[in-house]
Enzyme design. Structure first.
Site, mmCIF file in Angstrom:
data_model
loop_
_atom_site.group_PDB
_atom_site.id
_atom_site.type_symbol
_atom_site.label_atom_id
_atom_site.label_comp_id
_atom_site.label_asym_id
_atom_site.label_seq_id
_atom_site.Cartn_x
_atom_site.Cartn_y
_atom_site.Cartn_z
ATOM 1 N N HIS A 181 0.843 -1.206 0.000
ATOM 2 C CA HIS A 181 0.000 0.000 0.000
ATOM 3 C C HIS A 181 0.873 1.249 0.000
ATOM 4 C CE1 HIS A 181 -3.881 -2.093 1.513
ATOM 5 N NE2 HIS A 181 -3.834 -2.018 0.202
ATOM 6 N N GLU A 230 -0.174 -1.602 14.531
ATOM 7 C CA GLU A 230 -1.100 -0.611 13.999
ATOM 8 C C GLU A 230 -2.335 -0.582 14.889
ATOM 9 O OE1 GLU A 230 -4.062 -1.050 11.521
ATOM 10 O OE2 GLU A 230 -3.924 -3.182 11.056
ATOM 11 N N HIS A 242 -4.271 -8.943 5.668
ATOM 12 C CA HIS A 242 -4.421 -7.585 5.141
ATOM 13 C C HIS A 242 -4.444 -7.529 3.610
ATOM 14 C CE1 HIS A 242 -4.612 -3.304 5.331
ATOM 15 N NE2 HIS A 242 -3.517 -3.181 4.614
#
Lengths: 608, 957
Positions: free
Chosen positions: A70, A203, A157
């Site tokens: 990302h 995170e 993810h």
């Protein structure tokens, strides 16, 4: 005490431009190097001048690790390596290495070609940057240098997302990147072993959310699409090219397969096709179902999903179209939306969050009349659905990961400060470990208590084992005797004799002596003899010797008898023992005294 | 040791010198350890007879003491263990030696192997407490070994041999008792729960579980230790610990344990349930599977703990959110028909107090929510199964888990979907589906997998719904299904049958709409061949059965259709009490009482037949003829007794054939004159033989008495055959061999049915056995004469009926044989033909059922379906869904082939004879067994053949 320092350059109490510096055991590591979606100026990249004001970063960083592809985790990479200057190794997993340049190139095109920015990295720079990349495999320990090693774990993810364990000596840090603890249609759940790192950097996007079951959402989504198709309507699903789009594709593809549906599904082309190619290749990174069935059929070879052509939008009959971008602010998805908005049979499904100001946000909030450019208005008659598919761990997932890894300290990044605050409290309460949440540029310091490895000679170990009781009991620590030698940066535990030999020292003996007076009418040898026989009867299992020179030896204890000159019945016992046998002596002495003062002894003395 | 080694050594040389001597020579020849090892490995492949085991053991031990190489000693030790397992050998004579070697052994690996051998010896000698005691002492002594393998084996030995009541306590305080023996076996084992090696920890728990399996009660104190092991670093330890905790929770469910860091106390089973629930989110999936499975069997857990497993408080930005399930429920109760299509419809409600949010689920919270969402389908299946077990014991839990199960219908793995449908069916007696839930359930009807759809139909058969809208919805979806997958016809109709009979009152208001009747206008008569219309009628008629007011709503054609369907689909359409129709009279006769009367009739018929004393009695043939006819008709009328009636009829037919073949005229004629009769008699004998195989293998539920009777008939038929051969064929040699064969048959009959012989008095066999000495010595011609006389004089053996006899039947559903379109394919290539059949009362269909394809030119193929093609939808019922591949050379016209199912049998697989041929062990010598009797193999067609039109076209160039 050694310390580990963590400084976020980005993603500290914030979402976007993840970039975290870690100093551990004298090594400096940069974790992720991302850009911020919300800014178009200098703020979009992390502030690398924190590391050094001028000059290249190579000498300040030992390595750079990218967790996944990302852009908010890798968008600044060419800028950092080529424009600021970094020549060291960059680590990322194989899928990330494959897909990352596609996204970077796309990002560059939009910024340079569409927005006309100058002073931006070029295609060549992306290529040069990728040349510095060293690929990682899951659970493979990579030795960066003699002391620093890194190891990747599966993070869910997106395809190729990894959590990284960084280890120097016995100190270690785990950085999660973005991860997902619930499996989805194409990826599995994050997993880590009980590695007990000193710091777990996690995170915390959904620090305050506990999500509903995935299945409900999927079912809702499918039901909505299905109903609309049955009515003969068209369904538009605006998506971002990578990540969720693949999940939704698989979801629809399998549903079509299962339900034997015939309506066409289209995917607007572009970088997706290239990316889909990589999805097909990296089957090992996907979930159980895809991995198990790919021999029969690769799930990413879609049967029902075809490439979209602009002209298809006007075709009659039901269809489903995936189109980019995801927030309906421009591009193909907006064009299709305009075409279909007038028919109430049609439907648009927003699969993710929409930023304020975009059309996506407006229609989600129920606006039925939209003002388009050129003062025209658009009546929105189609149905608008919202379906959240997000691939971050929720609060429960974060807690679950902590339980799996059992860190000594926690550090939260990639989330909003207020939400972090809540999670921090929870973590401290539940696990009673320290939790840090540094802002950008702030340094969190954790002191560690590393264990120091010492080599021990096998002989010594065996000797000590033989001395101990029959059962080795791990619960009870046992003392052992040996000599610690520090030599050339290594520690060694050896027996004292060997230590003496190695160091070339003479052995000195330390002996204690004491005298005991007692009344005994016998002659000296007789007394000694009596002592000998008594000891022999009391101290079974010990070596007791009567030496010809008029002494009795019990192990290393020497007993001598002499009578004083004036009174022959007052005997003086001379006892001497070595330092090592001090403990034994105490025991011996007690039994010895009890012997002497026992009635038996006295009676014998009186009798004679 | 006082025992000298020579004495047994001598014994071995006397008894069996060959085997052990060979080994001895081999071992002596071995110059180095590698050679010796090779010899031993070679030796291990051959079996050893019971008599020579001891000798071999001695030689091995002798070599063991001399051997210096560890690997050879290890092999010897393992061989000792294997040899001790030899059936019939009692290893108590080598206990001393084994223990002796153990004491002198230095190598850890060999020690471990020796302990393993001791374990084998110990398990072979269950009745010897002294040996046991000694072995346990040995194990305790070696528990402190530094090598994990030795400790493992010691623990295993303790687990397998340890006794709860052995005097391991104070009263054994003799001089020999070592320190460890002063304690209880359980506490010795539990000491190793904290061992440094995870493998030893696992072994310790396993040993404890072993004790439990041997019905020794585990002490409650272990519980705390076991719970601590749940958080071990190693998965195998955690997995074993889960089992341990479960065992304890079953042993002491009602004990009270304190909750740490509070003053409260809870029941042990609840505590264990909470702890195991926690393991459902473990890092290792093996442990998760274990935990999920275990949860299902903890039925004593309290209610609120159980319900917590489905609890998952949702939260968004610190605000409480309702789950989709709750929202769905609310929508339903508020009467609003919409399913949350609005953005932010799941908007968070009240603000949560940050202190009350519990992120780490304490105890059982959400265990199943996690389990059902797990990454591995093994865990999900385990969780679904556990849910079903728990739900079956608790109605309120069943209600609660409904939503979750329905969610699982959408799983990505078909197995999981199927399993959850099955589970929902199992618990559906507890629940009533809401409309929205039914909607979700019915959505799966469109699934392309046949298994899923059929499972779902089965589920709908058992489902309760609450409103007429639900019925309508279900009907609508089922019709849609029917439209999309016409092959589901039967299954859908059956489903509607149950739906109708379950909810008559809900169907009633729908009837006018369903039948599209109108108060004033005549509506067009629907097409009677439309499967959808039939489906509606099935629903309505079944509802009408218990709703007498319904027929009033029918229009004229409905009645006509009823009559038609009652005839053509009688299994789907119940008898109705219709106005002006005499049907109810006919049907009421088939009440429950008639089964008994039919049973009585059957018995009477059999008794009547048993009055026939002699096969040549006058009128006997007529009586048999009538009885057979009666029985056949009875089987048709009374389906419960069809199997029994059929069985009797077939048996009597055999007798009848025998009787006809033995008619006197035939036998008084000279041989050359009666060729024609001979032919009929031969055919009769052959037919009887075939029928006996049918009798034996086609019917289930036979007892050995009936089997004996069948074999008896077969023997008679064989005798007949023998006589006929003697009459027709010339030459003595073939006759001699067939006579010998017949004698063997008699012997094997006697061997197999020793227990039944008393019941066979005055029968053919009985007489033959009396004459046996004479038979075996006389000449063939004389023997034939005897046989003929005996056969003609022997009476009819009376048939006793067992409780239940079922005839194996098969019905081919697909292909139907109705199609006029030939299946075209290119010559030389293959075409796949789908076959769908139901099998009833077939044992072990995977091995016995075959498909036969008969081509018009007389060619026939037998195809063995794959084991996975068989499904088991119910008890005694199987379903075969398979594909057979056809191929043929070119034809000019389309033509029909026949497909039928065959039941394969083999006489060696008789239930009686198979019991003796049990599985052979390692050392059971195969060559010493007598050769098995020549097995008669064959097939019985047991389904109606179906014709399929096919057309192989010549290949085009």
């Amino acid at each position: 005490m050694p310390e580990i320092k963590v400084t976020p350059l980005g993603a500290g109490q914030d979402v976007g431009r993840s970039c975290i510096l870690v100093s551990i055991g004298g090594k400096n590591i940069m974790l992720d190097c991302g850009m911020h979606m919300g800014y178009n100026d200098d703020r979009r990249f992390p502030d690398f001048s924190y590391i050094t004001q001028n000059g290249r970063l190579t000498e300040f960083l030992d390595c750079v690790i990218i967790s996944h592809f990302h852009l908010d985790h890798c968008g600044a990479l060419p800028f950092m390596s080529e424009m600021v200057g970094y020549d060291g190794p960059i680590y990322m997993t194989h899928p990330t290495k494959a897909i990352c340049p596609i996204l970077l190139e796309d990002f560059r095109k939009i910024t340079v070609d569409k927005k006309g920015e100058t002073n931006f990295f070029t295609s060549q720079m992306i290529k040069d940057c990728m040349k510095k990349v060293v690929p990682l495999n899951l659970h493979q320990t990579v030795q960066v240098d003699d002391e620093l090693e890194i190891k990747a774990y599966y993070a869910g993810h997106v395809l190729g997302a990894a959590m990284v364990q960084i280890k120097v000596g016995s100190e270690s840090v785990v950085y999660t990147g973005d991860y997902n603890m619930t499996p989805d249609r194409h990826l599995g759940a994050a997993w880590i072993d009980k590695c007990r790192p000193d710091i777990l950097i996690s995170e915390s996007t959904y620090a305050t959310t506990i999500r509903d079951s995935k299945r409900c959402r999927e079912r809702d989504f499918l039901k909505k699409v299905h109903e609309s198709i049955e009515r003969g309507g068209k369904v538009l699903i605006p998506v971002f090219a990578l990540g969720r789009a693949q999940e939704l594709c698989i979801l629809l593809e399998t549903f079509w397969e299962r339900m034997n549906l015939k309506a066409p599904i289209y995917f607007s082309t572009g970088l997706t096709e290239k990316a889909n190619h990589y999805y097909k290749l990296f089957i090992t990174w996907t979930n159980q179902k895809i991995r198990k069935t790919f021999v029969q059929r690769n799930m990413f070879e879609f049967k029902h999903i075809k490439a979209f052509d602009r002209s298809y939008a006007d075709n009659p009959g039901p269809m489903v179209v995936f189109a980019t971008p995801g927030m309906l602010h421009a591009g193909q998805s907006l064009q299709i939306f305009k075409k279909w908005a007038g028919n109430e049979k049609n439907m648009v499904i927003m699969p993710g969050y929409c930023v304020q100001g975009t059309i996506g946000h407006k229609i989600l909030n129920g606006q039925r009349k939209l003002e388009m450019e050129g003062r025209s208005t658009l009546d929105v008659k189609l149905q608008v659905e919202y379906m959240s598919f997000s691939a971050h761990a929720d609060a429960k997932g974060i807690m679950q990961l902590i339980r799996m890894a059992e860190p000594r300290n926690m550090l939260l990044v990639h989330g909003e400060a207020v939400k972090m605050e809540f999670l921090k409290g929870k973590i401290e309460q539940e696990f009673s470990i320290d939790c840090h949440m540094p802002a950008n540029g702030e340094t969190a310091t954790v002191t560690t208590n590393p264990s120091v490895p010492v080599d021990i000679s096998l002989n010594l170990l065996k000797r000590e084992m033989a001395l101990g009781g029959p059962l080795p009991d791990p619960k009870k620590p046992r003392t052992m005797h040996g000599t610690l030698i520090m030599k050339e940066n290594s520690l060694k535990l050896v027996s004292s004799e060997q230590a003496l030999k190695e160091l070339g020292l003479n052995e000195h003996q330390l002996r204690f002596t004491c005298r005991v007076q007692l009344q005994d009418p016998h002659s000296d040898p007789d007394t000694l003899n009596r002592i000998y026989t008594h000891l022999k009867s009391v101290l079974k299992g010990y070596t007791i010797q009567h030496l010809p020179d008029g002494t009795v030896m019990v192990e290393s204890i020497v007993i001598k008898v002499s009578s004083s000159a004036e009174d022959t019945s007052t005997k003086v016992l001379l006892l001497s023992w070595s330092y090592q046998d001090d403990v034994f002596f105490c025991f011996f002495f007690v039994s010895f005294l009890s012997l002497i003062f026992s009635k038996q002894w006295l009676r014998d003395s009186i009798d004679s | 040791f006082p025992r000298s080694e020579e004495a047994p050594a001598k014994k071995l040389r006397l008894s069996k010198p060959s085997k052990s001597a060979a080994l001895h020579i081999d071992l002596c020849k071995a110059t180095n350890s590698t050679d010796a090892l090779q010899y031993l490995l070679h030796f291990a492949r051959k079996p050893v007879e019971v008599e020579s085991v001891e000798g071999v053991v001695r030689i091995l031990l002798e070599h063991y003491y001399k051997e210096t190489d560890n690997s050879v000693r290890l092999k010897i030790a393992s061989l000792l263990g294997l040899l001790s397992k030899t059936q019939g050998f009692s290893p108590d004579c080598i206990v001393d030696d084994a223990i002796n070697t153990l004491n002198n052994e230095k190598s850890h690996q060999v020690l471990a192997q020796l302990l393993d051998t001791l374990l084998v010896i110990g398990t072979q000698l269950p009745e010897s407490p002294t040996v046991r005691q000694r072995l346990i002492e040995m194990a305790c002594k070696h528990l402190s070994d530094t090598y994990f393998g030795v400790r493992n084996k010691c623990l295993k030995l303790l687990g397998c041999l340890g006794m709860a009541d052995t005097p391991l306590t104070k009263d054994n305080d003799g001089p020999g008792a070592s320190l460890g023996l002063l304690r209880d076996i359980q506490s010795i084992i539990s000491d190793f729960f904290g061992d440094q090696d995870p493998r030893v920890r696992t072994a310790a728990i396993k040993a404890m579980l072993q004790l439990h399996e041997r019905r020794i009660k585990i002490h409650e104190i272990i519980y705390d230790q076991a719970c601590r092991l749940l958080s071990d670093d190693y998965e195998q330890v955690r997995s074993a610990a889960v089992q341990m905790v479960w065992v304890l929770s079953q042993l002491y469910p009602e004990s009270i344990v304190p909750i740490p860091s509070s003053n409260e106390e809870i029941r042990l089973v609840d505590d264990a349930f909470g702890k195991i629930s926690h393991m459902v989110s473990d890092g290792s999936w093996m442990v998760r599977v274990q935990a999920a499975k275990t949860l299902g069997s903890m039925l004593q857990v309290s209610h609120h703990f159980l319900e917590q497993t489905l609890d998952k408080k949702l939260m968004s930005d610190l605000r409480r959110k309702r789950t989709a399930h709750e929202r769905a429920k609310e929508l339903f109760t508020s009467g609003e028909f919409s399913s949350g299509r609005k953005w932010a419809d799941d908007a968070p409600k009240e603000k949560l107090d940050t202190n009350t949010v519990n992120l780490i689920a304490s105890g059982a919270c959400g265990a199943f929510v996690h389990g059902l969402e797990d990454e591995m389908f093994e865990v999900r299946i385990a969780a679904v199964e556990a849910l079903s077990q728990l739900a079956r014991s608790s109605a309120s839990f069943a209600e609660k888990c409904l939503d979750f199960l329905v969610d699982m219908f959408n799983d990505e793995i078909e197995e999981v979907r199927l399993q959850s449908i099955h589970v929902l069916r199992e618990i559906s007696t507890h629940i009533t589906l809401r409309e929205d839930q039914l909607d979700t359930v019915l959505a799966v009807l469109e699934d392309s997998s046949r298994d899923i759809r059929e499972a779902l139909h089965e589920l709908i058969c058992y489902t309760n719904v609450s409103t007429k809208e639900c019925i309508q919805l279900a009907l609508l979806e089922l019709l849609k299904n029917l439209n999309k997958y016409p092959t589901d016809r039967n299954s859908v109709w059956k489903c509607l049958k149950f739906l109708g009979s379950r909810h008559p009152t809900l169907v009633l208001p729908l009837v006018p709409e369903l039948l599209s009747t109108h108060p004033y206008f005549d509506t067009p008569e629907p097409d009677m061949d439309d499967p959808a219309y039939i489906a509606v009628l099935v629903l309505v008629f079944n509802a009408a059965k218990s709703c007498p007011t319904m027929p009033a709503l029918f229009s004229d054609h409905t009645f006509r259709h009823y009559a038609y369907l009652r005839d053509s689909l009688s299994h789907l359409v119940p008898p109705l009490r219709l106005p002006g129709n005499g049907l109810d009279l006919v049907d009421s006769r088939c009440g429950s009482g008639s089964v008994e009367s039919a049973q009585l009739f059957l018995q009477q018929s059999l008794n009547r037949v048993s009055t026939i004393q002699n096969l040549e009695a006058p009128g006997a043939q007529d009586l048999l003829n009538f009885t057979i006819r009666d029985l056949q008709r009875l089987g048709e009328l009374q389906t419960e007794l069809a199997g029994a009636a059929d069985f009797c009829a077939t048996y009597l037919r055999c007798q009848l054939l025998l009787m006809k073949a033995l008619q006197e005229k035939l036998w008084n004629m000279a041989v050359p004159l009666c060729l024609k009769q001979n032919v009929t008699a031969t055919a009769a004998a052959q037919q009887i033989l075939e029928e006996t195989y049918k009798l034996e293998f086609l019917y289930s539920g036979l007892e050995s008495r009936q089997v004996a009777t069948i074999h008896h008939v077969r023997l008679q038929a064989k005798a007949l055959q023998l006589i006929l051969t003697a009459r027709t064929r010339q030459g003595l040699d073939p006759l001699i061999s067939s006579c010998e064969k017949f004698l063997q048959d008699i012997e094997s009959f006697q061997r197999l049915f020793v227990a039944e012989l008393p019941h066979l008095q005055d029968s053919f066999v009985d007489k033959l056995l009396e004459l046996m000495p004479r038979l075996s010595s006389c000449k063939p011609v004389e023997m034939v004469k005897i046989l003929l006389a005996t056969l003609r004089l022997s009476g009819l053996l009376q048939l006793r009926l067992p409780e239940q006899i079922h005839r194996a039947t098969a019905t081919i559903i697909e292909p139907t044989g109705e199609s006029d379109n030939p299946l075209r394919f290119t010559t030389g290539l293959v075409v796949a033909l789908d076959i769908d059949a139901t099998l009833e009362h077939v044992q072990d269909p995977q091995n016995t059922v075959k498909v036969q394809v008969l081509y018009p030119d007389g060619q026939s193929h037998v195809i063995h379906p794959k084991p996975s093609d068989f499904r088991k939808p119910g008890p005694d019922r199987h379903r075969l869904i398979t594909q057979v591949y056809l191929s043929h050379t070119a034809w000019t016209e389309p033509s029909q082939i026949e497909v039928r199912l065959l039941l394969a049998y083999s006489s060696s697989s008789t239930s009686l004879s198979s019991s003796s041929a049990s599985k052979l062990g390692w050392s059971d010598s195969i060559d010493s067994l007598p050769p098995p009797e020549a097995a008669v193999e064959g097939t019985i067609p047991f389904s109606k053949p179906v014709k399929v039109y096919i057309m192989p076209k010549p290949a085009r160039r």
